[in-house]
Design a protein around this motif. Structure first.
Motif, mmCIF file in Angstrom:
data_model
loop_
_atom_site.group_PDB
_atom_site.id
_atom_site.type_symbol
_atom_site.label_atom_id
_atom_site.label_comp_id
_atom_site.label_asym_id
_atom_site.label_seq_id
_atom_site.Cartn_x
_atom_site.Cartn_y
_atom_site.Cartn_z
ATOM 1 N N TYR A 58 0.830 -1.205 0.000
ATOM 2 C CA TYR A 58 0.000 0.000 0.000
ATOM 3 C C TYR A 58 0.868 1.261 0.000
ATOM 4 O O TYR A 58 0.535 2.267 -0.643
ATOM 5 C CB TYR A 58 -0.948 0.003 1.201
ATOM 6 C CG TYR A 58 -0.345 0.543 2.472
ATOM 7 C CD1 TYR A 58 -0.411 1.903 2.789
ATOM 8 C CD2 TYR A 58 0.334 -0.298 3.346
ATOM 9 C CE1 TYR A 58 0.157 2.399 3.941
ATOM 10 C CE2 TYR A 58 0.909 0.196 4.498
ATOM 11 C CZ TYR A 58 0.810 1.545 4.798
ATOM 12 O OH TYR A 58 1.388 2.043 5.937
ATOM 13 N N GLU B 20 -7.472 0.216 -1.062
ATOM 14 C CA GLU B 20 -8.192 1.197 -0.247
ATOM 15 C C GLU B 20 -7.254 1.847 0.770
ATOM 16 O O GLU B 20 -7.320 3.050 1.021
ATOM 17 C CB GLU B 20 -9.356 0.523 0.468
ATOM 18 C CG GLU B 20 -10.212 1.485 1.266
ATOM 19 C CD GLU B 20 -11.398 0.811 1.909
ATOM 20 O OE1 GLU B 20 -12.329 1.523 2.331
ATOM 21 O OE2 GLU B 20 -11.401 -0.434 1.994
ATOM 22 N N LYS B 21 -6.342 1.060 1.343
ATOM 23 C CA LYS B 21 -5.389 1.597 2.318
ATOM 24 C C LYS B 21 -4.437 2.599 1.657
ATOM 25 O O LYS B 21 -4.075 3.608 2.262
ATOM 26 C CB LYS B 21 -4.600 0.453 2.955
ATOM 27 C CG LYS B 21 -3.768 0.871 4.159
ATOM 28 C CD LYS B 21 -3.137 -0.344 4.833
ATOM 29 C CE LYS B 21 -2.349 0.066 6.067
ATOM 30 N NZ LYS B 21 -1.712 -1.105 6.742
ATOM 31 N N ARG C 280 -6.324 5.765 1.236
ATOM 32 C CA ARG C 280 -6.505 6.398 2.548
ATOM 33 C C ARG C 280 -5.239 7.127 2.970
ATOM 34 O O ARG C 280 -5.306 8.219 3.544
ATOM 35 C CB ARG C 280 -6.904 5.350 3.585
ATOM 36 C CG ARG C 280 -7.220 5.957 4.961
ATOM 37 C CD ARG C 280 -7.991 4.993 5.853
ATOM 38 N NE ARG C 280 -7.223 3.800 6.162
ATOM 39 C CZ ARG C 280 -7.527 2.580 5.754
ATOM 40 N NH1 ARG C 280 -8.584 2.371 4.988
ATOM 41 N NH2 ARG C 280 -6.779 1.543 6.107
ATOM 42 N N LYS C 281 -4.069 6.534 2.692
ATOM 43 C CA LYS C 281 -2.813 7.217 3.030
ATOM 44 C C LYS C 281 -2.686 8.521 2.256
ATOM 45 O O LYS C 281 -2.261 9.539 2.806
ATOM 46 C CB LYS C 281 -1.614 6.316 2.752
ATOM 47 C CG LYS C 281 -0.273 7.043 2.982
ATOM 48 C CD LYS C 281 0.887 6.100 3.022
ATOM 49 C CE LYS C 281 2.215 6.853 3.105
ATOM 50 N NZ LYS C 281 2.242 7.829 4.235
ATOM 51 N N ARG D 117 -5.105 10.373 1.208
ATOM 52 C CA ARG D 117 -6.037 11.320 1.829
ATOM 53 C C ARG D 117 -5.446 11.868 3.125
ATOM 54 O O ARG D 117 -5.499 13.075 3.386
ATOM 55 C CB ARG D 117 -7.387 10.654 2.100
ATOM 56 C CG ARG D 117 -8.198 10.335 0.858
ATOM 57 C CD ARG D 117 -9.655 10.046 1.190
ATOM 58 N NE ARG D 117 -9.813 8.938 2.122
ATOM 59 C CZ ARG D 117 -9.932 7.666 1.755
ATOM 60 N NH1 ARG D 117 -9.902 7.333 0.454
ATOM 61 N NH2 ARG D 117 -10.087 6.718 2.666
ATOM 62 N N ASN D 118 -4.885 10.975 3.938
ATOM 63 C CA ASN D 118 -4.292 11.414 5.208
ATOM 64 C C ASN D 118 -3.124 12.355 4.988
ATOM 65 O O ASN D 118 -2.844 13.227 5.821
ATOM 66 C CB ASN D 118 -3.842 10.204 6.022
ATOM 67 C CG ASN D 118 -4.995 9.376 6.545
ATOM 68 O OD1 ASN D 118 -6.132 9.848 6.613
ATOM 69 N ND2 ASN D 118 -4.727 8.128 6.914
ATOM 70 N N ARG E 206 -8.738 13.960 -2.072
ATOM 71 C CA ARG E 206 -9.943 13.905 -1.244
ATOM 72 C C ARG E 206 -10.939 12.957 -1.909
ATOM 73 O O ARG E 206 -10.941 12.788 -3.135
ATOM 74 C CB ARG E 206 -10.586 15.282 -1.088
ATOM 75 C CG ARG E 206 -11.118 15.875 -2.397
ATOM 76 C CD ARG E 206 -11.922 17.123 -2.152
ATOM 77 N NE ARG E 206 -12.389 17.712 -3.406
ATOM 78 C CZ ARG E 206 -13.299 18.681 -3.481
ATOM 79 N NH1 ARG E 206 -13.816 19.182 -2.373
ATOM 80 N NH2 ARG E 206 -13.666 19.168 -4.652
ATOM 81 N N GLY E 207 -11.748 12.314 -1.095
ATOM 82 C CA GLY E 207 -12.771 11.436 -1.617
ATOM 83 C C GLY E 207 -14.074 12.200 -1.823
ATOM 84 O O GLY E 207 -14.500 12.938 -0.930
ATOM 85 N N THR F 236 -11.863 9.644 -6.145
ATOM 86 C CA THR F 236 -10.784 10.269 -5.382
ATOM 87 C C THR F 236 -10.114 11.331 -6.243
ATOM 88 O O THR F 236 -9.549 11.024 -7.293
ATOM 89 C CB THR F 236 -9.742 9.220 -4.944
ATOM 90 O OG1 THR F 236 -10.400 8.221 -4.157
ATOM 91 C CG2 THR F 236 -8.642 9.857 -4.121
#
Length: 252
Positions: free
Chosen positions: A11, A51-52, A55-56, A58-59, A64-65, A71
């Motif tokens: 990921y 997905e992970k 998410r990284k 985004r973090n 942004r979703g 995304t």
């Protein structure tokens, strides 16, 4: 570095791939990244891993979703790095540059130590020190102005430290450790926010008569070798609007 195995989790490799493309401008703001399903197929990983990775991103503030759409790439300046983080990056990859960064305006000279630098290096004010400075930029502008202050004895041992060009063969700390045989054993970091001064404005190429509303981030790092010698004191000034970000693993 070329030929070096990438031991990061799948990921993290996926996220790093897209972070590089975003930071370099290859993926423009507003671009949609592949869906979780398409990402999993492209990289031959599970949907949970895909997905992970998203998410990284985004973090990290890069995307942004958007519900029902996907995304989306954001247009945000990358955070600045401290001198210690740049040294860590240089040790891992051979380059202190962050994703999408470049450096220029490399200058070096032997100068008298200012009082604050002398105190940090535990030398007499006015004693000779090597001052190395450079500017890190990305597509948004200046990420940081970085200055390394090094006791003059290391400049005599390693002449290229006092030349106005990028170092060859490693970072300044790596070169000093190789020459002395004493590895860097620890470092002391500080972080603060300061209002823009005329000197900061000059270094960050800003108009001192039209200062930005945001304060500038000032990071310092003092490096000590295994013999207790202070070998370098680094000062990084973040461009206005830049933030400092760090990440570490948390044990369960």
């Amino acid at each position: 570095m070329a030929g070096q195995a990438d031991n990061r989790a799948p990921y993290a490799r996926i996220a790093a791939h897209y972070a590089e493309r975003i930071s370099s401008g290859e993926l423009q703001p507003g671009t949609l990244l592949p869906s979780i399903k398409n990402l999993a197929e492209k990289w031959q990983v599970s949907t949970a891993t895909a997905e992970k990775a998203l998410r990284k991103l985004r973090n990290d503030g890069l995307v942004r979703g958007i519900h029902g759409i996907g995304t989306e790439v954001l247009d945000l300046p990358a955070p600045m790095s401290s001198g210690a983080q740049r040294q860590d990056r240089g040790r891992r990859t051979g380059s202190s540059w962050g994703t999408g960064e470049r450096s220029d305006s490399h200058e070096a000279a032997v100068v008298p130590a200012p009082a604050d630098v002398a105190q940090a290096l535990d030398i007499e004010p006015g004693a000779d020190v090597v001052r190395r400075s450079r500017v890190y930029r990305d597509r948004h502008g200046i990420v940081a102005h970085s200055t390394s202050w090094i006791p003059a004895r290391y400049g005599k041992l390693i002449p290229q430290l006092a030349t106005s060009e990028r170092l060859k063969g490693g970072t300044s700390l790596q070169l000093i450790a190789q020459a002395t045989g004493h590895p860097i054993s620890h470092r002391i970091d500080t972080a603060s926010a300061c209002l823009l001064t005329p000197e900061f404005a000059r270094l960050l190429e800003l108009d001192p008569h039209d200062p930005p509303a945001e304060p500038v981030v000032v990071m310092t790092a003092k490096f000590v070798d295994s013999e207790g010698n202070i070998v370098e004191y680094g000062v990084d000034l973040g461009g206005p609007g830049r933030t400092w970000r760090t990440e570490s693993e948390v044990s369960p």
